[in-house]
Design an enzyme around this catalytic site. Sequence first.
Site, PDB file in Angstrom:
ATOM      1  N   ARG A  73      -2.647  10.626   0.564  1.00  0.00           N
ATOM      2  CA  ARG A  73      -3.872  11.549   1.283  1.00  0.00           C
ATOM      3  C   ARG A  73      -4.346  12.758   0.332  1.00  0.00           C
ATOM      4  NH1 ARG A  73      -0.900  13.289   6.431  1.00  0.00           N
ATOM      5  NH2 ARG A  73      -1.132  11.135   7.225  1.00  0.00           N
ATOM      6  N   ARG A 133       0.919  -1.281  -0.016  1.00  0.00           N
ATOM      7  CA  ARG A 133       0.164   0.047   0.239  1.00  0.00           C
ATOM      8  C   ARG A 133       0.834   1.318  -0.020  1.00  0.00           C
ATOM      9  NH1 ARG A 133      -1.396   0.940   4.685  1.00  0.00           N
ATOM     10  NH2 ARG A 133      -2.860   2.507   4.239  1.00  0.00           N
ATOM     11  N   ASP A 152       8.088  -0.177  16.447  1.00  0.00           N
ATOM     12  CA  ASP A 152       8.267   1.158  16.815  1.00  0.00           C
ATOM     13  C   ASP A 152       8.081   1.123  18.463  1.00  0.00           C
ATOM     14  OD1 ASP A 152       8.532   2.913  14.819  1.00  0.00           O
ATOM     15  OD2 ASP A 152       6.381   2.769  14.328  1.00  0.00           O
ATOM     16  N   TYR A 157      11.429  -5.739  13.843  1.00  0.00           N
ATOM     17  CA  TYR A 157      11.051  -4.240  14.120  1.00  0.00           C
ATOM     18  C   TYR A 157      10.238  -3.883  14.961  1.00  0.00           C
ATOM     19  CZ  TYR A 157      10.986   0.792  13.465  1.00  0.00           C
ATOM     20  OH  TYR A 157      11.117   2.259  13.819  1.00  0.00           O
ATOM     21  N   ARG A 182      18.753  10.956   4.559  1.00  0.00           N
ATOM     22  CA  ARG A 182      18.251  11.949   5.192  1.00  0.00           C
ATOM     23  C   ARG A 182      19.221  12.994   6.011  1.00  0.00           C
ATOM     24  NH1 ARG A 182      13.344   9.437   9.067  1.00  0.00           N
ATOM     25  NH2 ARG A 182      15.344   8.891  10.518  1.00  0.00           N
ATOM     26  N   GLU A 211      22.398  10.511   7.167  1.00  0.00           N
ATOM     27  CA  GLU A 211      22.322   9.230   7.692  1.00  0.00           C
ATOM     28  C   GLU A 211      22.373   8.246   6.447  1.00  0.00           C
ATOM     29  OE1 GLU A 211      18.543   9.434  10.714  1.00  0.00           O
ATOM     30  OE2 GLU A 211      18.046   8.446   8.823  1.00  0.00           O
ATOM     31  N   ARG A 217      20.220  -4.700   8.872  1.00  0.00           N
ATOM     32  CA  ARG A 217      20.475  -3.491   8.239  1.00  0.00           C
ATOM     33  C   ARG A 217      20.863  -2.497   9.072  1.00  0.00           C
ATOM     34  NH1 ARG A 217      21.658  -2.771   3.020  1.00  0.00           N
ATOM     35  NH2 ARG A 217      21.357  -0.715   2.801  1.00  0.00           N
TER      36      ARG A 217
HETATM   37  P1  FAD Z   1      17.157  -1.333  22.154  1.00  0.00           P
HETATM   38  O1  FAD Z   1      16.982   0.073  22.399  1.00  0.00           O
HETATM   39  O2  FAD Z   1      18.235  -1.884  21.212  1.00  0.00           O
HETATM   40  O3  FAD Z   1      17.733  -1.844  23.926  1.00  0.00           O
HETATM   41  C1  FAD Z   1      18.381  -3.051  23.929  1.00  0.00           C
HETATM   42  C2  FAD Z   1      19.465  -2.880  25.113  1.00  0.00           C
HETATM   43  O4  FAD Z   1      20.036  -4.157  25.374  1.00  0.00           O
HETATM   44  C3  FAD Z   1      20.549  -1.877  24.545  1.00  0.00           C
HETATM   45  O5  FAD Z   1      20.772  -0.670  25.377  1.00  0.00           O
HETATM   46  C4  FAD Z   1      21.829  -2.731  24.578  1.00  0.00           C
HETATM   47  O6  FAD Z   1      23.010  -2.151  24.872  1.00  0.00           O
HETATM   48  C5  FAD Z   1      21.276  -3.547  25.533  1.00  0.00           C
HETATM   49  N1  FAD Z   1      22.071  -5.087  25.560  1.00  0.00           N
HETATM   50  C6  FAD Z   1      22.124  -5.839  24.336  1.00  0.00           C
HETATM   51  N2  FAD Z   1      22.860  -7.122  24.379  1.00  0.00           N
HETATM   52  C7  FAD Z   1      23.156  -6.910  25.855  1.00  0.00           C
HETATM   53  C8  FAD Z   1      24.218  -7.814  26.689  1.00  0.00           C
HETATM   54  N3  FAD Z   1      24.568  -8.887  26.147  1.00  0.00           N
HETATM   55  N4  FAD Z   1      24.414  -7.358  28.032  1.00  0.00           N
HETATM   56  C9  FAD Z   1      23.963  -6.190  28.302  1.00  0.00           C
HETATM   57  N5  FAD Z   1      23.043  -5.371  27.425  1.00  0.00           N
HETATM   58  C10 FAD Z   1      22.877  -5.824  26.398  1.00  0.00           C
HETATM   59  N6  FAD Z   1      10.423   3.975  16.975  1.00  0.00           N
HETATM   60  C11 FAD Z   1       9.454   4.947  16.933  1.00  0.00           C
HETATM   61  O7  FAD Z   1       8.296   4.659  17.482  1.00  0.00           O
HETATM   62  N7  FAD Z   1       9.440   6.124  16.230  1.00  0.00           N
HETATM   63  C12 FAD Z   1      10.510   6.396  15.602  1.00  0.00           C
HETATM   64  O8  FAD Z   1      10.780   7.540  14.938  1.00  0.00           O
HETATM   65  C13 FAD Z   1      11.515   5.444  15.424  1.00  0.00           C
HETATM   66  N8  FAD Z   1      12.912   5.730  14.677  1.00  0.00           N
HETATM   67  C14 FAD Z   1      13.723   4.790  14.774  1.00  0.00           C
HETATM   68  C15 FAD Z   1      15.048   4.765  14.018  1.00  0.00           C
HETATM   69  C16 FAD Z   1      15.957   4.007  13.888  1.00  0.00           C
HETATM   70  C17 FAD Z   1      17.223   4.447  13.013  1.00  0.00           C
HETATM   71  C18 FAD Z   1      15.664   2.703  14.653  1.00  0.00           C
HETATM   72  C19 FAD Z   1      16.765   1.618  14.475  1.00  0.00           C
HETATM   73  C20 FAD Z   1      14.466   2.422  15.421  1.00  0.00           C
HETATM   74  C21 FAD Z   1      13.728   3.419  15.544  1.00  0.00           C
HETATM   75  N9  FAD Z   1      12.524   3.115  16.238  1.00  0.00           N
HETATM   76  C22 FAD Z   1      11.452   4.214  16.220  1.00  0.00           C
HETATM   77  C23 FAD Z   1      12.244   1.920  16.833  1.00  0.00           C
HETATM   78  C24 FAD Z   1      12.815   2.064  18.367  1.00  0.00           C
HETATM   79  O9  FAD Z   1      14.185   2.284  18.284  1.00  0.00           O
HETATM   80  C25 FAD Z   1      12.740   0.771  19.185  1.00  0.00           C
HETATM   81  O10 FAD Z   1      11.075   0.639  19.306  1.00  0.00           O
HETATM   82  C26 FAD Z   1      13.373   0.657  20.567  1.00  0.00           C
HETATM   83  O11 FAD Z   1      14.571   1.148  20.557  1.00  0.00           O
HETATM   84  C27 FAD Z   1      13.086  -0.665  21.099  1.00  0.00           C
HETATM   85  O12 FAD Z   1      13.729  -0.792  22.450  1.00  0.00           O
HETATM   86  P2  FAD Z   1      14.465  -2.204  22.660  1.00  0.00           P
HETATM   87  O13 FAD Z   1      14.512  -2.160  24.334  1.00  0.00           O
HETATM   88  O14 FAD Z   1      13.893  -3.423  22.186  1.00  0.00           O
HETATM   89  O15 FAD Z   1      15.924  -2.191  22.079  1.00  0.00           O
END
Ligand code: FAD
Length: 376
Positions: free
Chosen positions: A184, A180, A363, A361, A288, A313, A257
């Site tokens: 808008r 999709r 958000d 992935y 970007r 980026e 990626r």
């Molecule tokens: P993470 O934030 O990756 O946290 C995982 C943590 O575990 C990290 O701190 C890491 O260091 C730690 N860890 C890993 N392995 C170990 C280990 N062995 N020992 C100790 N610690 C460890 N979402 C939105 O809603 N809006 C946006 O605009 C948006 N933009 C984004 C842009 C990018 C480039 C990316 C990649 C993502 C984006 N997101 C966005 C998504 C958002 O980043 C995620 O939803 C969120 O960060 C996920 O949180 P998490 O805790 O799963 O992972």
Amino acid sequence: MLKYDCLIVGSGLFGATYAHLAHARGKKCLVIDKRSHAGGNIYCEEVEGINVHKYGAHIFHTSDEKIWSFVNSIVPFNRYTNSPIAHAPNGKLYNLPFNMNTFHQMWGVKTPIEAQAKIDEQRCKAIEKMRAEGVIEPRNLEEQALTLIGSDIYEQLIKDYTEKQWGRPCVDLPAFIIRRLPVRMTFDNNYFNDSYQGIPIGGYNKLIEGLLQGIEVRLDTDFFEQRNYWESVANQIVFTGKIDEYYGYRFGKLEYRTVRFEQVKMNTPNYQGNAVMNYTSKDVPYTRIIEHKHFEKFGMEIYENPWTVISKEYSTEWYDGMEPFYPVNDERNTAIYEKYRALTMHDTHVVFGGRLAEYKYYDMAPIISRVFKYFK
Ligand code: FAD
């Protein structure tokens, strides 16, 4: 008796939210993170009074009132509305997402009927061309885009940008990536359709600090460096790191990626007049430019700080040692992930949550929603 009820590996949004809710229910939690800061990928670094989104621009958006109230109970959010601008191969600027402003800028059309007629004319040409070649269903992303939106929008705003993002020609990318294309037929540049969006006032670190308040956190601490010890400190583990690493890569490594950021501090108060500028031409190597101050300062407030910070980026192939950002949910990786997931069924004392442990992935709002499910 063990020292903690719950060990949380990773202080990203999943780990921090889980810790917050468990702590509120009287559980003694320990959060460890291998990075030197908490917050995972939503962490911001302050440069010249500007919160720089170190791991990519993050905009919180949701239509779920419960999630919006929850995050606002930790820190109030501002009124930021995402309205990216595209810098196209023809040198012109276009509003995104595709809306009446974009169509007016592209063709000079002034009404939804005129815009729809222009789109339909170009879509029909693409469909006729496919039919002439005996093709019924679009075979790749290029055909899919052309039959959904036509050649002008595809050439100026989709083709090169998508190829930079994926590192492959659109004719080699599967059609399903853009089943999709949100179009808008109103003059509305708001990127999200959600009821709520914004940035925490004072930055994302305030959200993480609020979530982790009163909870023991140890940074620069990698779970795998003393795995036996960490497994012995609590009955329950919440693991938010890479699932393949947890199982010793026994079925192979999962691929990602990633994005490389080139950060520049500039002695100018307003570099591009907007937080997000997409470069949709292949002649520009980055996808970007983010100008971070626009996430938190609006109108003339921008000029109160003579400095600005931008991040270019570059969408990049992922190799070991780089930040794993986007899971590659293709056949190979999905098959490997499913094998790891099957193993988690036997580890009932471990919650595997978040983007790395679930190889998916998410958000930010869906991450919080996932955590809520454990506390119903
Ligand atoms: P993470 O934030 O990756 O946290 C995982 C943590 O575990 C990290 O701190 C890491 O260091 C730690 N860890 C890993 N392995 C170990 C280990 N062995 N020992 C100790 N610690 C460890 N979402 C939105 O809603 N809006 C946006 O605009 C948006 N933009 C984004 C842009 C990018 C480039 C990316 C990649 C993502 C984006 N997101 C966005 C998504 C958002 O980043 C995620 O939803 C969120 O960060 C996920 O949180 P998490 O805790 O799963 O992972």
